[in-house]
Scaffold this motif. Structure first.
Motif, PDB file in Angstrom:
ATOM      1  N   VAL A  37      48.890  51.206  68.022  1.00 51.75           N
ATOM      2  CA  VAL A  37      48.063  51.818  69.066  1.00 51.75           C
ATOM      3  C   VAL A  37      47.663  53.227  68.644  1.00 51.75           C
ATOM      4  O   VAL A  37      48.518  54.111  68.491  1.00 51.75           O
ATOM      5  CB  VAL A  37      48.793  51.848  70.421  1.00 51.75           C
ATOM      6  CG1 VAL A  37      47.919  52.532  71.482  1.00 51.75           C
ATOM      7  CG2 VAL A  37      49.148  50.439  70.868  1.00 51.75           C
ATOM      8  N   HIS A  38      46.373  53.462  68.460  1.00 55.40           N
ATOM      9  CA  HIS A  38      45.860  54.790  68.121  1.00 55.40           C
ATOM     10  C   HIS A  38      45.789  55.646  69.388  1.00 55.40           C
ATOM     11  O   HIS A  38      45.501  55.123  70.479  1.00 55.40           O
ATOM     12  CB  HIS A  38      44.468  54.669  67.486  1.00 55.40           C
ATOM     13  CG  HIS A  38      43.970  55.935  66.878  1.00 55.40           C
ATOM     14  ND1 HIS A  38      43.251  56.871  67.592  1.00 55.40           N
ATOM     15  CD2 HIS A  38      44.102  56.435  65.618  1.00 55.40           C
ATOM     16  CE1 HIS A  38      42.947  57.890  66.807  1.00 55.40           C
ATOM     17  NE2 HIS A  38      43.454  57.648  65.604  1.00 55.40           N
ATOM     18  N   PRO A  39      46.056  56.957  69.285  1.00 52.28           N
ATOM     19  CA  PRO A  39      45.994  57.804  70.486  1.00 52.28           C
ATOM     20  C   PRO A  39      44.680  57.707  71.257  1.00 52.28           C
ATOM     21  O   PRO A  39      44.666  57.827  72.488  1.00 52.28           O
ATOM     22  CB  PRO A  39      46.211  59.214  69.926  1.00 52.28           C
ATOM     23  CG  PRO A  39      47.062  58.995  68.724  1.00 52.28           C
ATOM     24  CD  PRO A  39      46.578  57.709  68.121  1.00 52.28           C
ATOM     25  N   SER A  40      43.571  57.463  70.570  1.00 55.20           N
ATOM     26  CA  SER A  40      42.282  57.364  71.257  1.00 55.20           C
ATOM     27  C   SER A  40      42.200  56.148  72.174  1.00 55.20           C
ATOM     28  O   SER A  40      41.345  56.090  73.068  1.00 55.20           O
ATOM     29  CB  SER A  40      41.147  57.319  70.232  1.00 55.20           C
ATOM     30  OG  SER A  40      41.262  56.159  69.406  1.00 55.20           O
ATOM     31  N   ALA A  41      43.107  55.173  71.952  1.00 58.54           N
ATOM     32  CA  ALA A  41      43.100  53.955  72.767  1.00 58.54           C
ATOM     33  C   ALA A  41      44.126  54.006  73.886  1.00 58.54           C
ATOM     34  O   ALA A  41      44.390  52.986  74.527  1.00 58.54           O
ATOM     35  CB  ALA A  41      43.356  52.729  71.873  1.00 58.54           C
ATOM     36  N   PHE A  42      44.693  55.189  74.153  1.00 55.41           N
ATOM     37  CA  PHE A  42      45.776  55.278  75.136  1.00 55.41           C
ATOM     38  C   PHE A  42      45.339  54.757  76.506  1.00 55.41           C
ATOM     39  O   PHE A  42      46.061  53.989  77.140  1.00 55.41           O
ATOM     40  CB  PHE A  42      46.265  56.726  75.269  1.00 55.41           C
ATOM     41  CG  PHE A  42      47.372  56.884  76.274  1.00 55.41           C
ATOM     42  CD1 PHE A  42      48.693  56.676  75.921  1.00 55.41           C
ATOM     43  CD2 PHE A  42      47.093  57.226  77.601  1.00 55.41           C
ATOM     44  CE1 PHE A  42      49.712  56.801  76.852  1.00 55.41           C
ATOM     45  CE2 PHE A  42      48.100  57.355  78.535  1.00 55.41           C
ATOM     46  CZ  PHE A  42      49.427  57.147  78.155  1.00 55.41           C
ATOM     47  N   SER A  43      44.180  55.185  76.974  1.00 52.21           N
ATOM     48  CA  SER A  43      43.763  54.817  78.331  1.00 52.21           C
ATOM     49  C   SER A  43      43.639  53.316  78.510  1.00 52.21           C
ATOM     50  O   SER A  43      43.959  52.781  79.577  1.00 52.21           O
ATOM     51  CB  SER A  43      42.441  55.505  78.685  1.00 52.21           C
ATOM     52  OG  SER A  43      41.420  55.130  77.766  1.00 52.21           O
ATOM     53  N   SER A  44      43.203  52.615  77.479  1.00 54.92           N
ATOM     54  CA  SER A  44      43.023  51.166  77.593  1.00 54.92           C
ATOM     55  C   SER A  44      44.280  50.381  77.267  1.00 54.92           C
ATOM     56  O   SER A  44      44.384  49.211  77.634  1.00 54.92           O
ATOM     57  CB  SER A  44      41.887  50.701  76.676  1.00 54.92           C
ATOM     58  OG  SER A  44      42.192  50.995  75.310  1.00 54.92           O
ATOM     59  N   ARG A  45      45.231  51.032  76.604  1.00 57.39           N
ATOM     60  CA  ARG A  45      46.445  50.314  76.177  1.00 57.39           C
ATOM     61  C   ARG A  45      47.705  50.814  76.871  1.00 57.39           C
ATOM     62  O   ARG A  45      48.804  50.360  76.559  1.00 57.39           O
ATOM     63  CB  ARG A  45      46.620  50.453  74.658  1.00 57.39           C
ATOM     64  CG  ARG A  45      45.446  49.964  73.823  1.00 57.39           C
ATOM     65  CD  ARG A  45      45.290  48.454  73.876  1.00 57.39           C
ATOM     66  NE  ARG A  45      46.417  47.790  73.264  1.00 57.39           N
ATOM     67  CZ  ARG A  45      46.546  47.584  71.956  1.00 57.39           C
ATOM     68  NH1 ARG A  45      45.593  48.000  71.129  1.00 57.39           N
ATOM     69  NH2 ARG A  45      47.583  46.959  71.470  1.00 57.39           N
ATOM     70  N   SER A  46      47.585  51.768  77.780  1.00 59.93           N
ATOM     71  CA  SER A  46      48.769  52.417  78.369  1.00 59.93           C
ATOM     72  C   SER A  46      49.700  51.429  79.062  1.00 59.93           C
ATOM     73  O   SER A  46      50.915  51.604  79.058  1.00 59.93           O
ATOM     74  CB  SER A  46      48.343  53.512  79.349  1.00 59.93           C
ATOM     75  OG  SER A  46      47.567  52.962  80.409  1.00 59.93           O
ATOM     76  N   ALA A  47      49.141  50.373  79.648  1.00 58.50           N
ATOM     77  CA  ALA A  47      49.973  49.407  80.366  1.00 58.50           C
ATOM     78  C   ALA A  47      50.920  48.665  79.433  1.00 58.50           C
ATOM     79  O   ALA A  47      51.965  48.176  79.870  1.00 58.50           O
ATOM     80  CB  ALA A  47      49.095  48.416  81.120  1.00 58.50           C
ATOM     81  N   SER A  48      50.564  48.584  78.157  1.00 57.37           N
ATOM     82  CA  SER A  48      51.402  47.860  77.203  1.00 57.37           C
ATOM     83  C   SER A  48      52.366  48.772  76.455  1.00 57.37           C
ATOM     84  O   SER A  48      53.165  48.287  75.653  1.00 57.37           O
ATOM     85  CB  SER A  48      50.525  47.116  76.190  1.00 57.37           C
ATOM     86  OG  SER A  48      49.848  48.030  75.334  1.00 57.37           O
ATOM     87  N   LEU A  49      52.305  50.081  76.703  1.00 56.15           N
ATOM     88  CA  LEU A  49      53.167  51.032  76.003  1.00 56.15           C
ATOM     89  C   LEU A  49      54.481  51.217  76.750  1.00 56.15           C
ATOM     90  O   LEU A  49      54.578  50.924  77.945  1.00 56.15           O
ATOM     91  CB  LEU A  49      52.449  52.373  75.860  1.00 56.15           C
ATOM     92  CG  LEU A  49      51.194  52.389  74.989  1.00 56.15           C
ATOM     93  CD1 LEU A  49      50.545  53.770  75.005  1.00 56.15           C
ATOM     94  CD2 LEU A  49      51.529  51.982  73.562  1.00 56.15           C
ATOM     95  N   PRO A  50      55.520  51.732  76.066  1.00 55.92           N
ATOM     96  CA  PRO A  50      56.786  52.013  76.750  1.00 55.92           C
ATOM     97  C   PRO A  50      56.588  52.985  77.909  1.00 55.92           C
ATOM     98  O   PRO A  50      55.629  53.771  77.939  1.00 55.92           O
ATOM     99  CB  PRO A  50      57.649  52.635  75.643  1.00 55.92           C
ATOM    100  CG  PRO A  50      57.062  52.127  74.374  1.00 55.92           C
ATOM    101  CD  PRO A  50      55.583  52.003  74.621  1.00 55.92           C
ATOM    102  N   ALA A  51      57.513  52.965  78.856  1.00 53.21           N
ATOM    103  CA  ALA A  51      57.380  53.773  80.069  1.00 53.21           C
ATOM    104  C   ALA A  51      57.401  55.270  79.788  1.00 53.21           C
ATOM    105  O   ALA A  51      56.919  56.060  80.608  1.00 53.21           O
ATOM    106  CB  ALA A  51      58.493  53.407  81.047  1.00 53.21           C
ATOM    107  N   ASN A  52      57.957  55.687  78.638  1.00 54.04           N
ATOM    108  CA  ASN A  52      58.047  57.121  78.331  1.00 54.04           C
ATOM    109  C   ASN A  52      56.827  57.648  77.594  1.00 54.04           C
ATOM    110  O   ASN A  52      56.817  58.779  77.123  1.00 54.04           O
ATOM    111  CB  ASN A  52      59.299  57.416  77.505  1.00 54.04           C
ATOM    112  CG  ASN A  52      59.281  56.759  76.132  1.00 54.04           C
ATOM    113  OD1 ASN A  52      58.576  55.778  75.915  1.00 54.04           O
ATOM    114  ND2 ASN A  52      60.075  57.276  75.211  1.00 54.04           N
TER     115      ASN A  52
END
Length: 242
Positions: A37-52
């Motif tokens: 996951v690239h930082p630029s994709a955070f908004s679209s991928r945030s649901a799949s990232l760890p809670a922290n």
């Protein structure tokens, strides 16, 4: 401060890949949990990232908070206080003895612990890519170590010498940092790689400057042998895949 433990039975463990789950009883592993996951994709991928995970640096970074627990227990030591210290370890790759057609062997000659502090090893770019992490839980205290200062509490490993029959070994990559929990018995850093290569680490811990508080060592001996019968088998195929 050091003491000696006799290991007359043959003890051999096989090194496994270093994972957070397997290492949890001994400390923590620090690594990018989602390198895909690239930082630029955070908004679209945030649901799949760890809670922290949070977006940082105006969207140019992903921050994973509280990835390792840092502890300073020197308030319970005889000296009563310590300073935060960072040092650099340049570790030469160790020679491993051939064990069989698929494995090499590392002999564990000593373990150490830092009873009042966590200790974090963070690899930096160097010529080796892998390292061996060797840890052991503590036994009940005995005569050899009853005088050594250790903190109290149910969440620290305790006073005793290492339980070599419960020895664990892991192969880590230079994309993984490791934090040894306060009081966790572990081998000095074992870099793995071709002859002449090194793996460099930035090491973070607390220190009082009192040797008996900062580092306690146990050396292993086996009667009638030059080297102790305490061995780690390192699969060659596992190293090649990393």
């Amino acid at each position: 401060m050091s003491f000696t433990v006799q290991v007359d039975d043959a003890i051999r463990v096989t090194a496994q890949p270093l994972t957070q789950e397997a290492f949890l009883p001994y400390g923590s592993v620090i690594a990018n949990p989602r390198p895909d996951v690239h930082p630029s994709a955070f908004s679209s991928r945030s649901a799949s990232l760890p809670a922290n995970a949070v977006s940082a640096n105006q969207g140019h970074a992903i921050q994973y908070r509280n990835v390792s627990r840092v502890r300073n227990l020197y308030a319970q030591s005889p000296s009563g206080s310590a300073d935060a210290v960072m040092s650099m370890f340049v570790c030469s790759a160790r020679d491993l003895a051939p064990l069989n057609s698929a494995q090499d062997m590392f002999t564990v000659r000593l373990l150490e612990r830092h009873p009042f502090t966590t200790q974090t090893f963070s690899p930096v770019a160097s010529t080796a890519r892998r390292y061996l992490v060797v840890v052991a839980p503590s036994l009940a205290p005995g005569e050899a170590d009853h005088h050594l200062p250790v903190p109290a509490g149910d969440d620290v490993p305790g006073r005793g010498p290492p339980d070599v029959r419960a020895l664990k070994a892991f192969v880590a990559t230079d994309a993984q940092a490791v934090t040894y929990g306060a009081g966790t018995w572990h081998a000095p850093m074992v870099a793995l790689g071709p002859p002449g290569t090194t793996l460099d680490f930035v090491v973070s811990q607390f220190m009082s400057g009192v040797a008996l508080e900062d580092c306690q060592l146990v050396h292993f001996e086996t009667r009638g042998r030059e080297a102790p019968r305490l061995e780690v088998a390192v699969p060659r195929a596992r190293l090649e895949r990393l």
